[in-house]
Design an enzyme around this catalytic site. Sequence first.
Site: not given
Length: 228
Positions: A12-13, A29, A63, A123, A181-183
């Site tokens: 986020d951010g 982004h 959005r 991974l 928050r977990l959103s």
Amino acid sequence: MNALVHLAIIMDGNGRWAKMQGKPRTYGHRRGVVALREITIWCAKNHIAYLTLYAFSTENWNRPQREVDFLMRMLKRYLIQERPTYLENQIRFKAIGNLERFSPALRQTILALERDTAHHRALTQVLALNYGARDEIARACAQIIRHQRSSADMQELIGAHLDTAGMPDVDLLVRTGGEMRLSNFLLWQSSYAELFFSPVLWPDFTPTHLQAIIHAFQQRQRKFGRLI
Ligand code: FPP
């Protein structure tokens, strides 16, 4: 020391980061992708088995259309241009979420990268795309009802029908960008995850920040409801 098998991140951010530079949100982004690549490679080199990242939620369709269109184009470009990163670092790619809402071309690009990296053993990077935990749980329940397999253990059955079937639960969940928050992210799988909230905006988030969080995670006492 706590084992870290499955790390989940809410990135986020981006928008606020761009605004601080006097740039459009889309620039944030784009820089978010750079951070995503760096964190993914770090996780691959540091023996983390699963990294699940929240890239686009079921609510993100709300959005402005221009931003949604940009994110779709960016996702497609990312999946094509980042192919060498997955090959060079033996990273397996997997998508979770409801892919049906994406264009056939984007869906094909997603499935092609999944297929071409399925044998990689470092991974597993999981991108949550059009993902919402409630939507995921609802889709799992709908599948179970269709097959009427109600005599089995219900929790096991739900877990086996989630998008994350076969993956371990989340050990550590990190959210950047200062919100707490977990959103609607991995609600089932994070039942016993350790939570960390970082004030750092996602484009500024580096492996050094992650290492500090992992260090703090290792000091936490995980009890899973027991007394110990
Ligand atoms: C949250 O920042 C970020 C998103 C909704 C998109 C996440 C995407 C990336 C990090 C890039 C990688 C993704 C792909 C598709 C490869 P925000 O826009 O909510 O920021 P704000 O809270 O500052 O407004």
